[in-house]
Design a protein around this motif. Structure first.
Motif, PDB file in Angstrom:
ATOM      1  N   ARG A 192       0.823  -1.211   0.000  1.00  0.00           N
ATOM      2  CA  ARG A 192       0.000   0.000   0.000  1.00  0.00           C
ATOM      3  C   ARG A 192       0.861   1.267   0.000  1.00  0.00           C
ATOM      4  O   ARG A 192       0.537   2.241  -0.684  1.00  0.00           O
ATOM      5  N   THR A 195       2.344   1.614  -3.582  1.00  0.00           N
ATOM      6  CA  THR A 195       1.375   2.016  -4.615  1.00  0.00           C
ATOM      7  C   THR A 195       0.845   3.423  -4.359  1.00  0.00           C
ATOM      8  O   THR A 195       0.767   4.245  -5.274  1.00  0.00           O
ATOM      9  N   ASP A 196       0.489   3.733  -3.111  1.00  0.00           N
ATOM     10  CA  ASP A 196      -0.081   5.046  -2.817  1.00  0.00           C
ATOM     11  C   ASP A 196       0.948   6.160  -2.976  1.00  0.00           C
ATOM     12  O   ASP A 196       0.604   7.273  -3.393  1.00  0.00           O
ATOM     13  N   ARG A 198       3.376   6.014  -5.034  1.00  0.00           N
ATOM     14  CA  ARG A 198       3.885   5.901  -6.403  1.00  0.00           C
ATOM     15  C   ARG A 198       5.380   5.650  -6.425  1.00  0.00           C
ATOM     16  O   ARG A 198       6.159   6.319  -7.116  1.00  0.00           O
ATOM     17  N   ALA A 246       1.430  -5.010  -6.221  1.00  0.00           N
ATOM     18  CA  ALA A 246       2.144  -3.745  -6.316  1.00  0.00           C
ATOM     19  C   ALA A 246       2.254  -3.282  -7.766  1.00  0.00           C
ATOM     20  O   ALA A 246       2.022  -2.106  -8.071  1.00  0.00           O
ATOM     21  N   CYS A 247       2.595  -4.188  -8.651  1.00  0.00           N
ATOM     22  CA  CYS A 247       2.710  -3.828 -10.071  1.00  0.00           C
ATOM     23  C   CYS A 247       1.352  -3.398 -10.632  1.00  0.00           C
ATOM     24  O   CYS A 247       1.274  -2.460 -11.426  1.00  0.00           O
ATOM     25  N   GLY A 249      -0.814  -1.903  -9.028  1.00  0.00           N
ATOM     26  CA  GLY A 249      -1.083  -0.582  -8.473  1.00  0.00           C
ATOM     27  C   GLY A 249      -0.181   0.504  -9.020  1.00  0.00           C
ATOM     28  O   GLY A 249      -0.267   1.649  -8.566  1.00  0.00           O
ATOM     29  N   VAL A 251       3.455   0.222  -9.484  1.00  0.00           N
ATOM     30  CA  VAL A 251       4.894   0.098  -9.240  1.00  0.00           C
ATOM     31  C   VAL A 251       5.522  -0.635 -10.427  1.00  0.00           C
ATOM     32  O   VAL A 251       5.095  -1.737 -10.762  1.00  0.00           O
TER      33      VAL A 251
END
Length: 433
Positions: A192, A195-196, A198, A246-247, A249, A251
């Motif tokens: 999180r 992703t949040d 960036r 993650a990807c 989201g 990343v």
């Protein structure tokens, strides 16, 4: 005195130093990593990243330490779906254990002894209520009590700290607007935050080694599209699934690095081949048509063989005019192999030329991949065959289905250019319709 190899290695890191400066890396340290004898050097390497201008967020876990604390108190936890069911007494012990680990990490990151890698670093470490959480609740009839999941990340707060060149340290705890604390999984926090915020990379230092498949073969890189078919242990599957989230989201890259390998983090980030397993949103090594920006990289591949007389010399100007005929293999932004296809439409054939791979990347069927790409292009243009002229690689082309012919089988324009002094052998391969 530094050796020449050290100097060359340092020079070779320059492109990576420039590429990483100003980027945000989220680094996840498992509780096992915190208990490792390599923790001090890992933290020193993270401080080095910070000094090179990398914005570093460290998320850490505490499962083995919590288990040990509970055992000392004569308690044990139940787990469902790899999540601890956290009751109120357990939560108090978890907060105590995590708090102690946080202080230990802050102390290690504050070291500045003379003649040590930390000398003069003066790192500021910031931790706090950056992670908002909510209860997992009841799943399949099981109440997870004080086990939570990430609700929101204070992106603005973390960004302010990173903008001030501070290291941000995140424990596996989250807080709710009602003042409650929740026990969180390290994977949830790391994904999180990455992703949040960036992040450009999410780095897992969770396992003693990088990923190996069921045959104990080291897995160097994986695209997201390949993860579901990857045959790995349950421990690695958790990391691959988290990397996939993650990807998805945003990343671009996740790195799974073994914490027991000395210097693995620096090797992964500052060398071409790295030391861990790279999970990327797109294929790490791609085959594509060349463009004008690839001329320098192609010349770098061709020139050593031209000097040996293996290939006919091509000037930069000629290569620029012929660049559309070239296909390249690109690895992490670097051209590592190339090949060219020159079409003779009147003869319904094409010449395969300049199949060259960088010495560091030979032996992994890259020549085969390039040849396959050229043959597919020739078939797309409805050609009947491809041919090659070679002086030293005859056996390899025979293995690929080529058969020797005399030079008079060549298209007339190519016959006119045939160099009798080189005396190249001619091999032809029919293409399937």
């Amino acid at each position: 005195m530094p050796t020449q190899s050290h100097i060359q290695w340092f020079r070779n890191t320059t492109p990576y130093i420039n590429a990483h400066r100003g980027k945000t890396f989220v680094v996840a340290l498992s509780g096992e990593c915190l208990a490792s004898d390599h923790l001090t050097t890992i933290l020193q390497d993270l401080v080095l990243l910070n000094s090179l201008g990398v914005r570093v967020v460290i998320a850490f876990g505490a499962r083995p330490q919590v288990n040990q604390t509970l055992q000392k108190e004569g308690r044990s936890s139940l787990f469902e779906q790899d999540l601890r069911i956290t009751d109120s007494p357990d939560l108090e012990l978890i907060k105590h254990t995590v708090g102690s680990l946080r202080h230990e990490l802050e102390a290690k990151l504050s070291m500045g002894l003379p003649n040590s890698p930390m000398q003069g670093a003066k790192v500021r470490v910031c931790s706090g209520n950056f992670v908002m959480a909510q209860p997992v609740g009841v799943l399949n009839g099981t109440d997870y009590l004080h086990t939570g999941k990430v609700r929101r990340i204070d992106v603005a707060g973390i960004t302010r700290q990173l903008n001030d060149s501070n290291l941000v340290l995140l424990p596996p705890l989250g807080y709710s607007p009602t003042g409650e604390s929740f026990n969180l999984s390290l994977e949830d926090v790391a994904v999180r935050v990455a992703t949040d915020c960036r992040a450009d990379k999410l780095i897992w230092l969770m396992s003693p080694d990088a990923i190996h498949d069921s045959g104990s073969q080291f897995v160097r890189q994986l695209a997201v599209s390949e993860l579901d078919d990857c045959d790995v242990s349950k421990e690695y599957r958790v990391l691959l699934d988290a990397s996939k989230r993650a990807c998805a989201g945003g990343v671009e890259r996740c790195h799974i690095i073994g914490f027991e390998q000395e210097g693995a983090l620096l090797n992964e980030l500052f060398t071409h081949d790295g030391a861990g397993t790279l999970v990327s949103r797109n294929l790490f090594e791609q085959c594509r048509q060349a463009n004008i920006d690839d001329v320098g990289g192609i010349l770098e591949l061709l020139q050593p063989l031209e000097a040996e007389g293996v290939l006919v010399k091509r000037s930069r100007e000629l290569l620029e005019t012929e660049i559309a005929q070239f296909t390249v293999l690109e690895r992490d932004g670097r051209v590592i192999a190339c090949a060219a296809l020159y079409v003779y439409p009147d003869a319904s054939t094409a010449e395969v030329a300049c199949i060259v791979c960088h010495p560091d990347y030979r032996g992994s069927d890259r020549g085969q991949r390039l040849l396959d790409a050229l043959e597919k292009e020739a078939q797309k243009q409805r050609l009947d065959s491809v041919f090659v002229l070679t002086t030293q690689t005859a056996h390899w082309f025979i293995e690929q289905g080529f058969r020797e012919q005399d030079r008079f089988s060549l298209p007339q324009p190519k016959q006119a250019l045939y160099n009798l002094q080189r005396n190249s052998k001619v091999f032809v391969k029919p293409l399937a319709v």
